[in-house]
Motif scaffolding. Structure first.
Motif, mmCIF file in Angstrom:
data_model
loop_
_atom_site.group_PDB
_atom_site.id
_atom_site.type_symbol
_atom_site.label_atom_id
_atom_site.label_comp_id
_atom_site.label_asym_id
_atom_site.label_seq_id
_atom_site.Cartn_x
_atom_site.Cartn_y
_atom_site.Cartn_z
ATOM 1 N N SER A 13 0.826 -1.213 0.000
ATOM 2 C CA SER A 13 0.000 0.000 0.000
ATOM 3 C C SER A 13 0.860 1.261 0.000
ATOM 4 C CB SER A 13 -0.938 -0.006 1.218
ATOM 5 O OG SER A 13 -0.208 0.108 2.435
ATOM 6 N N GLN A 14 2.036 1.209 0.609
ATOM 7 C CA GLN A 14 2.946 2.363 0.577
ATOM 8 C C GLN A 14 3.417 2.652 -0.840
ATOM 9 O OE1 GLN A 14 5.884 1.005 3.383
ATOM 10 N NE2 GLN A 14 4.953 2.065 5.120
ATOM 11 N N PHE A 15 3.749 1.611 -1.577
ATOM 12 C CA PHE A 15 4.164 1.809 -2.967
ATOM 13 C C PHE A 15 2.991 2.261 -3.840
ATOM 14 C CE2 PHE A 15 7.627 -1.218 -1.726
ATOM 15 C CZ PHE A 15 8.670 -0.328 -1.936
ATOM 16 N N ASP A 16 1.789 1.752 -3.536
ATOM 17 C CA ASP A 16 0.615 2.209 -4.281
ATOM 18 C C ASP A 16 0.394 3.715 -4.070
ATOM 19 O OD1 ASP A 16 0.046 -0.252 -5.373
ATOM 20 O OD2 ASP A 16 -1.306 -0.850 -3.755
ATOM 21 N N LEU A 17 0.614 4.177 -2.840
ATOM 22 C CA LEU A 17 0.437 5.596 -2.544
ATOM 23 C C LEU A 17 1.476 6.438 -3.284
ATOM 24 C CD1 LEU A 17 -1.209 7.631 -0.894
ATOM 25 C CD2 LEU A 17 0.433 7.329 0.976
ATOM 26 N N LYS A 18 2.712 5.964 -3.342
ATOM 27 C CA LYS A 18 3.752 6.688 -4.083
ATOM 28 C C LYS A 18 3.424 6.733 -5.568
ATOM 29 C CE LYS A 18 7.527 5.645 -0.862
ATOM 30 N NZ LYS A 18 8.845 4.980 -0.693
ATOM 31 N N ALA A 19 2.894 5.636 -6.098
ATOM 32 C CA ALA A 19 2.511 5.621 -7.508
ATOM 33 C C ALA A 19 1.361 6.585 -7.764
ATOM 34 C CB ALA A 19 2.129 4.208 -7.931
ATOM 35 N N ALA A 20 0.422 6.657 -6.812
ATOM 36 C CA ALA A 20 -0.700 7.585 -6.970
ATOM 37 C C ALA A 20 -0.220 9.032 -6.933
ATOM 38 C CB ALA A 20 -1.728 7.340 -5.864
ATOM 39 N N LYS A 21 0.789 9.311 -6.131
ATOM 40 C CA LYS A 21 1.351 10.674 -6.094
ATOM 41 C C LYS A 21 2.078 10.985 -7.399
ATOM 42 C CE LYS A 21 4.501 13.676 -3.511
ATOM 43 N NZ LYS A 21 5.380 13.806 -2.330
ATOM 44 N N ALA A 22 2.834 10.009 -7.913
ATOM 45 C CA ALA A 22 3.583 10.234 -9.151
ATOM 46 C C ALA A 22 2.663 10.466 -10.338
ATOM 47 C CB ALA A 22 4.500 9.047 -9.424
ATOM 48 N N ALA A 23 1.406 10.002 -10.245
ATOM 49 C CA ALA A 23 0.467 10.199 -11.351
ATOM 50 C C ALA A 23 0.143 11.667 -11.572
ATOM 51 C CB ALA A 23 -0.810 9.411 -11.090
ATOM 52 N N PHE A 24 0.402 12.524 -10.595
ATOM 53 C CA PHE A 24 0.165 13.965 -10.750
ATOM 54 C C PHE A 24 1.209 14.629 -11.654
ATOM 55 C CE2 PHE A 24 -2.397 13.129 -7.052
ATOM 56 C CZ PHE A 24 -3.427 14.053 -7.115
ATOM 57 N N TYR A 25 2.355 13.981 -11.817
ATOM 58 C CA TYR A 25 3.427 14.587 -12.597
ATOM 59 C C TYR A 25 3.317 14.174 -14.064
ATOM 60 C CZ TYR A 25 5.382 15.515 -7.989
ATOM 61 O OH TYR A 25 5.556 15.950 -6.699
ATOM 62 N N PRO A 26 3.937 14.920 -14.952
ATOM 63 C CA PRO A 26 3.815 14.617 -16.386
ATOM 64 C C PRO A 26 4.419 13.259 -16.745
ATOM 65 C CG PRO A 26 4.662 16.841 -16.046
ATOM 66 C CD PRO A 26 4.701 16.164 -14.720
ATOM 67 N N ASN A 27 3.784 12.582 -17.706
ATOM 68 C CA ASN A 27 4.340 11.365 -18.270
ATOM 69 C C ASN A 27 5.275 11.739 -19.412
ATOM 70 O OD1 ASN A 27 2.873 9.767 -16.561
ATOM 71 N ND2 ASN A 27 1.216 9.418 -17.996
#
Length: 479
Positions: free
Chosen positions: A312-326
């Motif tokens: 769940s910690q890694f899922d949260l980090k991935a969810a935060k990274a989704a705010f940044y440009p691809n």
């Protein structure tokens, strides 16, 4: 000079995205629940073996029980489902690893297109030579053979976090399967103990039926001799019928318990091989409860809950990274021509492209915030579930330690009571024959003896089940 206008726009978009991510905190915590240093009112004996050193094949001495457990581990449907969940998690890890690598595809395709004459393409084609002396055909075919590639560069660590989450979930699924094995081993052993107890109970009931039949025959003879009345005969007859009903009820319980064991073994109902003599004589290992902190290492449910926090910690980090440009790069390389004879015969048919792009979320911020909040709630839930699992593990061990202690003392008292009541039956029969006791006293003695024997069997069964439950609670049964 045009590109100068794009740089400020690009930096403005990045600033807007970065500003929206300022309140995305991924360092979550909940109130700590310290674990006690030892189990209450319990002191280990130095000679007792730690549970981690005892395999279930060594812990249980009955060869019939060991054979049943082996079949259950091989055939149980719940365990097979858990093993398939491991395969699903393993495939998810491979999928997450593949997402970090460039995707390369072979593209073989073709088509035909006609442009209108009064268009830029149509007018240009009408006056352009595609080969010396040949203008572009009105019906222009397009064939391509080559490679296409795309790659999302993991600048912000989103793909890496997703991969780590999949890996933690995979390890958690392994511990979940180990938990199924631990529960399965314990369940088979518990039902087996119940079956042995029912066998002994049936034996006691049948011996009681034989004695009650003898007593009924005696009272009938005494009635004929004028020493007893019809009421006494009816009382003995009713007691005999009641015990016979108990026999039928016990036979039904035996059938149901056998069927439950067969269900755990993944097979249709059939007789269960067993030896009733081992019920009172089997000697099991004395387990060392150790210290509570060892539960974190030994119990698969605690280990699985800990890994769920990590995922769940890694899922949260991935969810935060989704705010940044691809950041994506795409490329093609191959051969392209309007005529098959030119496709591979000349370097002029070689075609390639390289394109990079950065896609930043602007309008769908609310959706990303919802995903982030969901991941945040999932991590907090995983933390609370971890604390709950540890607390439950501690309580289970503490309950079974207390249970074993009290059952040991209860068993001693029940044995004394059973011996006393057994003698009272013999004494009441002799006194009745000598007309020094009433038939009611004989009935009461028989009823009390039967009840006491059944309670002794039940206490012995509870002792066996308590040892099994402690073994499981300490994290045994899955290695």
């Amino acid at each position: 000079m045009k590109p100068r206008y794009y740089y400020p726009l690009t930096f403005s978009l990045l600033a807007l995205v970065g500003g929206g991510c300022g309140n995305l905190n991924t360092d979550l915590a909940i109130p700590d629940l310290p674990m006690p240093a030892s189990f209450r009112d319990h002191q280990d004996k130095p000679e007792n073996a730690p549970v981690t050193q005892i395999d279930w094949r060594e812990y249980f001495a009955d060869p019939n029980l060991l054979a049943l457990i082996d079949k259950a581990v091989a055939n149980n449907h719940d365990l097979q489902i858990a093993l398939q969940r491991i395969e699903t998690s393993r495939a998810s890890v491979k999928l997450a690893n593949a997402a970090m690598l460039p995707k390369v595809n072979l593209n073989i395709g073709g088509g035909v297109q006609k442009f209108g004459l009064y268009t830029m393409d149509g007018a240009g084609n009408a006056s352009t030579e595609i080969t010396p002396g040949q203008i572009v055909p009105e019906h222009l075919t397009d064939m391509f053979v080559g490679l296409q590639s795309s790659w999302e560069i993991d600048v912000w660590g989103k793909l890496k976090s997703q991969r780590n989450s999949a890996a933690a979930t995979y390890l958690s699924s392994i511990d979940a399967a180990n938990l199924v094995i631990s529960n399965l081993v314990a369940d088979v052993a518990v039902y087996y103990s119940e079956l042995l107890a029912l066998d002994h109970e049936l034996e006691i009931i049948r011996r009681t039926i034989a004695k009650e039949q003898e007593a009924l025959d005696v009272i009938k003879l005494q009635k004929e001799a004028g020493r007893a009345n019809e009421l006494a005969v009816q009382q003995f007859q009713a007691e005999l019928l009641n015990t016979q009903v108990s026999e039928k009820n016990t036979l039904q319980k035996i059938a149901e318990t056998e069927n439950q064991i067969n269900y755990l073994l993944g097979r249709y109902p059939q007789p269960i091989e067993r030896s009733t003599q081992i019920f009172f004589s089997e000697k099991s290992h004395e387990l060392s409860a150790g210290v509570p902190s060892q539960l974190l290492e030994n119990r698969p449910d605690v280990r699985a809950a800990e890994l769920q926090i990590e995922a769940s910690q890694f899922d949260l980090k991935a969810a935060k990274a989704a705010f940044y440009p691809n950041v994506n790069i795409s490329a093609t390389f191959g051969f392209q021509a309007f005529n098959p004879e030119f496709l591979f015969t000349t370097p002029a048919s070689i075609a390639y492209s390289v394109f990079g792009q950065m896609i930043a979320p602007i309008i769908n911020m609310k959706a990303l915030e919802a995903q982030f909040n969901t991941a945040k709630a999932n991590q907090l839930s995983a933390m609370y579930n971890y604390q709950k699992t540890i607390l439950n593990a501690y309580v289970e061990v503490a309950n079974q330690l207390s249970n074993i202690k009290n059952l040991r003392e209860t068993s001693t008292l029940k044995k004394q009571q059973s011996d006393a009541l057994k003698q009272s039956v013999d004494v009441s029969n002799e006194l009745y024959k000598a007309a020094r006791a009433t038939y009611l006293e004989v009935l009461i003695a028989q009823q009390s003896a039967l009840q006491s024997n059944r309670e002794l069997i039940d206490v012995t069964k509870q002792q066996r089940i308590a040892r099994i439950s402690l073994y499981k609670a300490l994290g045994g049964g899955w290695r």
